[in-house]
Design a protein around this motif. Sequence first.
Motif, PDB file in Angstrom:
ATOM      1  N   MET A  11       0.826  -1.192   0.000  1.00  0.00           N
ATOM      2  CA  MET A  11       0.000   0.000   0.000  1.00  0.00           C
ATOM      3  C   MET A  11       0.870   1.255   0.000  1.00  0.00           C
ATOM      4  O   MET A  11       1.790   1.372   0.810  1.00  0.00           O
ATOM      5  N   PRO A  12       0.588   2.189  -0.890  1.00  0.00           N
ATOM      6  CA  PRO A  12       1.288   3.477  -0.832  1.00  0.00           C
ATOM      7  C   PRO A  12       0.761   4.289   0.349  1.00  0.00           C
ATOM      8  O   PRO A  12      -0.268   3.961   0.949  1.00  0.00           O
ATOM      9  N   ASP A  13       1.469   5.341   0.685  1.00  0.00           N
ATOM     10  CA  ASP A  13       0.927   6.253   1.678  1.00  0.00           C
ATOM     11  C   ASP A  13      -0.372   6.848   1.146  1.00  0.00           C
ATOM     12  O   ASP A  13      -0.462   7.202  -0.039  1.00  0.00           O
ATOM     13  N   PRO A  14      -1.381   6.966   1.998  1.00  0.00           N
ATOM     14  CA  PRO A  14      -2.652   7.513   1.509  1.00  0.00           C
ATOM     15  C   PRO A  14      -2.532   8.990   1.168  1.00  0.00           C
ATOM     16  O   PRO A  14      -1.807   9.739   1.830  1.00  0.00           O
ATOM     17  N   GLN A  15      -3.235   9.386   0.133  1.00  0.00           N
ATOM     18  CA  GLN A  15      -3.400  10.799  -0.188  1.00  0.00           C
ATOM     19  C   GLN A  15      -4.716  11.245   0.454  1.00  0.00           C
ATOM     20  O   GLN A  15      -5.777  10.726   0.115  1.00  0.00           O
ATOM     21  N   THR A  27      -7.151   8.084   0.102  1.00  0.00           N
ATOM     22  CA  THR A  27      -7.257   7.604  -1.273  1.00  0.00           C
ATOM     23  C   THR A  27      -5.908   7.056  -1.727  1.00  0.00           C
ATOM     24  O   THR A  27      -4.855   7.408  -1.188  1.00  0.00           O
ATOM     25  N   TYR A  28      -5.951   6.204  -2.746  1.00  0.00           N
ATOM     26  CA  TYR A  28      -4.753   5.539  -3.253  1.00  0.00           C
ATOM     27  C   TYR A  28      -4.854   5.468  -4.775  1.00  0.00           C
ATOM     28  O   TYR A  28      -5.932   5.264  -5.327  1.00  0.00           O
ATOM     29  N   TRP A  30      -2.977   3.877  -8.431  1.00  0.00           N
ATOM     30  CA  TRP A  30      -2.030   3.016  -9.125  1.00  0.00           C
ATOM     31  C   TRP A  30      -2.172   3.219 -10.626  1.00  0.00           C
ATOM     32  O   TRP A  30      -3.261   3.498 -11.121  1.00  0.00           O
ATOM     33  N   ARG A  49      -7.233  -1.800   0.959  1.00  0.00           N
ATOM     34  CA  ARG A  49      -6.228  -2.858   1.032  1.00  0.00           C
ATOM     35  C   ARG A  49      -6.883  -4.231   1.129  1.00  0.00           C
ATOM     36  O   ARG A  49      -6.515  -5.161   0.407  1.00  0.00           O
TER      37      ARG A  49
END
Length: 266
Positions: A11-15, A27-28, A30, A49
């Motif tokens: 998981m990226p850091d959430p925006q 939000t995420y 890709w 996730r």
Amino acid sequence: MAVPLSDLTRMPDPQLIYAADGTRLATYSWGDVDAPVVVLVHGFASSTRDTWVLTGWARRLTDAGYRVLGIDLRGHGKSDKPHDPDAYAIGTLATDVETVLDTYLVEDALYVGYSLGARVGWEVVRDLPQRIHRAVLGGVPDGIPLERLDIEQVRANIEDGTPVEDQTTKNYMTLTSRVPGNDLRSLLALAEGMRQTRTIDPDPSNAPTRPILFATGTKDAVLEGSRTLAAAAPNSSFFEIPDRHHFNAPGSKAFKDAALEFLAGS
């Protein structure tokens, strides 16, 4: 910020995006920022996730050439978790999706929602037909979301540890404890907020008109309710996810295959 295709299980850091009432929504993103957008919205007591990344949806969609935009509903995941039932009207959750689209400057999108995320999707597709052109609504119940949850038993359990006796409510409690970071008080508030919405059953005269694929497991208790919603939508099709119940349907390869084929339609 998009993450590399090779790292879609991380998981990226959430925006964080601010809703109209100040609630922060995680939000995420890709994939290629110029690719067609698919918005993913998870179900009750889950997260981006849990529903979409660990089951392979984000990878499959990105590999198919889409930009994937995941949203943690308020009360879930990395989003803020208000304890006020007034924060969780179904219309508020739908407006949150519109706010995310506005913030990301997305004018045209496809929508994939599961369970509560699918029920929210019904509202989004109906209210934003100029922006959501096709949608997949999985495991979507008709009627009031979380209606079978015994709110008083959950409240007593929170306040003084009184054991929950109702089996359906026990199942919801188990689901809630399964996902790290869940806040039982906020999820209780969500269930209460859902019940404050008066007009909740599908109205055939006011159903979404965009093409929708409804998909529900053959072993899911909401199967017939999903059919009711599909019958109300004039441009819908229905897919029974073979040998799946409500909680394991998102992991079905057959579900993913059917969804990708539908989303690619003109």
